[in-house]
Design an enzyme around this catalytic site. Structure first.
Site, PDB file in Angstrom:
ATOM      1  N   LYS A  48       0.846  -1.198   0.000  1.00  0.00           N
ATOM      2  CA  LYS A  48       0.000   0.000   0.000  1.00  0.00           C
ATOM      3  C   LYS A  48       0.883   1.250   0.000  1.00  0.00           C
ATOM      4  O   LYS A  48       1.935   1.268   0.651  1.00  0.00           O
ATOM      5  CB  LYS A  48      -0.910  -0.029   1.234  1.00  0.00           C
ATOM      6  CG  LYS A  48      -1.985   1.047   1.263  1.00  0.00           C
ATOM      7  CD  LYS A  48      -2.894   0.885   2.482  1.00  0.00           C
ATOM      8  CE  LYS A  48      -3.988   1.945   2.535  1.00  0.00           C
ATOM      9  NZ  LYS A  48      -4.876   1.781   3.713  1.00  0.00           N
ATOM     10  N   SER A  59      -9.784   1.913   2.670  1.00  0.00           N
ATOM     11  CA  SER A  59      -8.891   2.641   1.804  1.00  0.00           C
ATOM     12  C   SER A  59      -7.844   1.778   1.093  1.00  0.00           C
ATOM     13  O   SER A  59      -7.262   2.221   0.117  1.00  0.00           O
ATOM     14  CB  SER A  59      -8.152   3.702   2.618  1.00  0.00           C
ATOM     15  OG  SER A  59      -7.317   3.076   3.596  1.00  0.00           O
ATOM     16  N   SER A 106     -10.108  -0.345   6.893  1.00  0.00           N
ATOM     17  CA  SER A 106      -9.491  -0.164   5.575  1.00  0.00           C
ATOM     18  C   SER A 106      -8.816  -1.393   4.987  1.00  0.00           C
ATOM     19  O   SER A 106      -8.425  -1.384   3.819  1.00  0.00           O
ATOM     20  CB  SER A 106      -8.467   0.978   5.638  1.00  0.00           C
ATOM     21  OG  SER A 106      -9.130   2.212   5.615  1.00  0.00           O
TER      22      SER A 106
END
Lengths: 475, 446
Positions: free
Chosen positions: B50, B125, B149
């Protein structure tokens, strides 16, 4: 009649090896932005880890001022934007500081004491430095994250004199327990002054004005006096309400005045809240035990000098006013000499010879050497006059004291037989004078001493000569 | 796609072939936009990262314009651990800007599509990481979970996502959103892979003061899907979920019961309190965590005629709308006069939530909960920020309580989209969490 009310906030830079929340070295005068890392640069993802040494030194301070040490304390974020603050928040302790409710005693020069309360002392991180050029500014983050202990007094001082006495005592305490270099010029002992006035007898506190970052005791005294005068004048002119507002003022050294920096209305809202990157600070029991054993404090040392060495109160105050001098004296006294001689030779003879920025710390003659030199006077190896010559010599040539005495040929003759022979020679070659003396011409005693000293080429111990002459002439 | 467990047995030659093949597939499906770019470090099994986890010498931007041009000079602790275990950070994945969002639509790099239905969001996210794994474009990935997330995008994309106990995985090197809630965790094709990756990244780290200094025992070599557990179910709590999600939930409860697990009915507080406590706590922390992006030292600086102008231009142009909204909200709840009414009260609620979980865990091993009230939304379906905040009801209390949880797919909804449920365990009881998840995975045969 007005009364002055003063409270002081002192930022003391703790002399830890590394910064408060990272392992960068704390430094002064290093190349800009070299002592930095992801944490003190506030790069994405970097986190703070508390320096245990800073915690320990703070506890030492709490111990020195008889304060409560909070075994559990917390850190908070104080938010404001400025380029010298990389994370745009300062990590500090608002809600539960490490140290609370302490005090120290100030001693007035003419005698008498007063207790000044210490409200709190909390740990926080220092900012970096901005340097402003003509049309741009530079930022140096070497200092960012250096540990500070902010020490906040109660508003207990009633004059500039009391404020200075408090600051000097505080300064000496942090030096004695070795938690800070406390150098005002280098910014490791920074003072903010809060000043207000009130009619005498009034209990309430009036509008307080803060004067920031003044870097000498002399200027602090001056700034307080000027500010008190400004406030008093405003009161007497009936414009106190409009002129005196809660604000921060800066002391202008050159113009000798304080001027407004920002008022409360414009002051930032710091949006404090608990620092989520650090858990509560719990003082480990073994650290606590170590930290409460602190070196001798100024007042304790002063008392000991009086009790143990018979030093006068005045001299004890002078000696302990600086840690360097007190330590120097202590080491000299290890030679078993009289404290009176030690004080004279330290404060008059040695300090009189320290020139060109030399201090006791950088003195070419060590405490041990000076103590020994005094001892050589006391054991009659040399005369006081000769000792001054030896000291002059040692200021430039580093040498063992006894070796220097030999080298300079200043050793007194203390061989009693040799002195007796000289005296006998003097007496037998001046029979007339002896008779005159014996018939009452006392003044001639000086003549015999002079002759004997001359015959010994000045190396005879004058006291021995005196004693022996007296014995022979009066028999 | 080969599983992580299998990939770990490959020789160097096969791993480089796998990487080449991955690179081709990613490039040929650029439309999915799961990856921002393909950077690689090390020779090991590729793991997608990420964009808020620092990898030395990578551009790492938290999906934001304000960090354009920033090159990370150090590795996050999880990256160091991957490299030490012979794994290799490979490609950075798309995300909502600064991990603030549930759809991955707020990224500076544009939206990521859901591989199960490209008209739908992948969740967020960590939407890029989840989409990459679900599309067969990653063996496994790392995400971060502040309020769901990891778990919510895993549920939306039909894969496994796990949030460890707060303090179990070092946050050192994770671009912070909300420090007291953030945890890095695995996003994988199955539960066993999640356990393997979790083992690799876990453990005490002196660089993170909030890292838990507790003894760590590996879980992946002890997995036991045959363990019979006491599992709490929340009949009232699931009423806010869609009919499809409720049906999947009830079917799952029945299957667990039939399999020999003990089902215990429990109650939770109204999740509306979770939402308030979460959005006050998270935004307060975020407002200060993001204050460092001032354009002075790094990132996308905009020049101005004076310092204030530089700050205002850099931050106004550098941050997207959702990030600005949360910064403003956070500063509001911390401001003088409001602090007690908002921040302090939110912390009290947070304690109550924690206590409530502690009470439940006194006599159960796990709690079963929905992950999201519904399956993945169509793009643009959440019309205002509040709708999006409310979609987090089932995930955020777990972050507030600091508990471990794992999201795994159990069924498809009538619209064909996957439905994920989550198991929640007591703090530091990841072993039970993975054992239960293995059991559920085998039962549901998704």
């Amino acid at each position: 009649m007005f009364e002055t009310v003063i409270g002081l906030e002192v930022h003391v830079q703790l002399n830890t090896k590394t910064k408060l929340f990272c392992s960068c070295p704390t430094s002064f005068n290093h190349k800009q932005n070299t002592n930095t890392c992801p944490t003190c640069l506030a790069l994405p993802g970097a986190l703070p880890v508390l320096n245990k040494e800073a915690l320990k030194k703070s506890i030492m301070f709490g111990t020195a001022v008889g304060a409560t040490v909070n075994k559990t304390s917390f850190f908070d974020r104080k938010s404001y934007f400025y380029p010298d603050s990389p994370s745009a928040y300062q990590i500090t302790q608002l809600y539960t500081p490490i140290v609370e409710h302490g005090y120290l005693e100030i001693d007035f020069e003419g005698g008498g004491k007063k207790t000044i309360g210490i409200n709190r002392a909390h740990i926080e991180a220092d900012a970096g430095k901005n340097m402003h050029e003509s049309d741009y500014s530079k930022v140096d983050l070497n200092r960012a994250g250096t540990p500070l202990l902010e020490i906040v007094s109660e508003p207990d001082m009633r004059s500039a004199e009391e404020a200075i006495l408090y600051l000097k005592k505080l300064h000496s305490i942090v030096k004695y327990i070795d938690i800070s270099d406390a150098n005002m010029q280098e910014g490791s002992f920074r003072v903010d002054v809060n000043v207000s006035i009130r009619p005498k007898g009034d209990e309430k506190l009036y509008t307080r004005v803060e004067i920031k970052n003044i870097n000498s005791f002399r200027f602090i005294q001056r700034a307080i006096e000027l500010e008190v005068a400004r406030q008093t004048e405003a009161w007497e002119d009936g414009v106190y309400e409009s002129e005196i507002v809660q604000e921060t003022r800066l002391f202008d050294q050159e113009k000798q005045e304080t001027k407004s920096m920002r008022t409360k209305e414009e002051a930032a809202d710091y949006r404090y809240f608990p620092e989520p990157d650090l858990l509560k600070v719990v003082v480990p029991e073994d650290m606590y035990k170590e930290a409460i054993v602190i070196p001798e404090l100024p007042d304790e040392k002063k008392q000991r000098f009086m009790d143990e060495f018979g030093v006068s109160q005045y001299n004890a105050s002078v000696l302990t006013s600086s840690l360097e001098m007190a330590q120097f004296f202590d080491i000299m006294m290890q030679e078993g000499i009289s404290s009176k001689n030690a004080v004279t030779w330290l404060s008059v003879e040695l300090q009189g010879r320290l020139k060109n920025g030399m201090t006791l710390t950088s003195s070419p003659v060590s405490a041990k050497q000076l103590g020994l030199l005094v001892k050589r006077i006391e054991d009659r190896t040399i005369s006081g006059k000769a000792a001054k010559e030896v000291l002059d010599f040692l200021m430039t040539d580093n040498m063992d004291v006894d070796v220097a005495i030999d080298k300079l040929g200043l050793k007194q003759v203390s061989d009693l037989g040799a002195i007796e022979k000289i005296i006998d020679d003097v007496l037998s070659s001046n029979p007339d004078k002896v008779n005159e003396y014996k018939s009452g011409k006392d003044k001639l005693f000086g003549f015999f001493v002079g002759q004997a000293m001359k015959a010994s080429k000045g190396s005879a111990n004058p006291q021995t000569v005196n004693e022996m002459l007296k014995g022979k002439l009066n028999s | 796609m080969i599983t992580l467990k299998e990939a770990l047995t490959l020789d160097d030659n096969k791993i480089s072939k796998l990487k080449e093949q991955l690179k081709k597939s990613i490039e040929s499906d650029a439309q999915l936009n799961a990856y921002i770019d393909i950077q690689n470090v090390g020779d090991g099994v590729p793991i997608a990262i990420k964009d808020n986890i620092q990898v030395k010498e990578w551009s790492v931007t938290s999906g934001s314009n304000i960090l354009q041009g920033y090159i990370a000079p150090y590795n996050a602790t999880v990256i160091t651990k991957l490299l030490q275990s012979g794994l290799s950070p490979f490609g950075r994945t798309n995300m909502d800007e600064f991990a603030m969002g549930s759809t991955t639509e707020s990224s500076f790099y544009g939206k990521t599509l859901n591989p199960k239905n490209r008209d739908c969001v992948p969740g967020g996210s960590s939407g890029g990481s989840a989409a990459a794994v679900a599309a067969g474009l990653a063996v496994a990935a790392l995400g971060s979970d502040t309020g769901g997330s990891i778990r919510q995008p895993a549920a939306f994309c039909g894969i496994v996502g796990m949030k460890p106990t707060y303090g179990r995985v070092s946050r050192y090197g994770l671009g912070a959103y909300a420090s007291s809630l953030d945890q890095i965790g695995p996003i994988t094709q199955n539960v066993e892979d999640a356990a393997i990756l979790y083992d690799i990244i876990s453990g005490y780290d002196t660089k993170d003061s909030t890292s838990a200094n507790v003894r760590y025992k590996k879980v992946s070599n002890m997995l036991n899907p045959d363990r019979k557990l006491r599992i709490a179910v929340l009949p009232k709590y699931i009423k806010d979920a869609s009919a499809d999600v409720q049906k999947a939930y009830n079917d799952t409860v029945e299957a667990l019961s039939k399999d020999g697990h003990t089902i215990v009915e429990k109650e939770m507080e109204d999740p509306k309190y979770d939402i308030s406590a979460y959005y006050i706590t998270a935004t307060a922390e975020a407002a200060t965590n993001l204050a460092r992006y001032d354009g002075i030292r790094y990132g996308n600086q905009k020049t101005g005629n004076n310092l204030e102008e530089l700050y205002v231009k850099t931050r106004s142009e550098g941050f997207g709308d959702e990030v600005k909204r949360r910064i403003m909200l956070g500063n509001f709840v911390l401001s003088s006069g409001y602090y007690d009414a908002y921040y302090v009260k939110a912390q009290k609620v947070r304690h109550l939530i924690k206590d409530n979980y502690a009470k439940i865990f006194k006599n159960v091993d796990l709690i079963l909960s929905p992950v999201a009230p519904d399956t993945a939304y169509k793009f643009g379906a959440l019309h205002n920020p509040l709708d999006m905040y409310l979609s987090d009801i089932y995930t955020i209390s777990i972050n507030l309580a600091g508990l471990p949880a794992i999201s795994l797919p159990v069924a498809n909804a009538s619209n064909g989209m996957p439905i994920g449920l989550q198991l929640i365990a007591n703090a530091f009881d990841e072993q039970t969490l993975f054992d239960g998840a293995m059991s559920l995975e085998r039962l549901m045969g998704y």
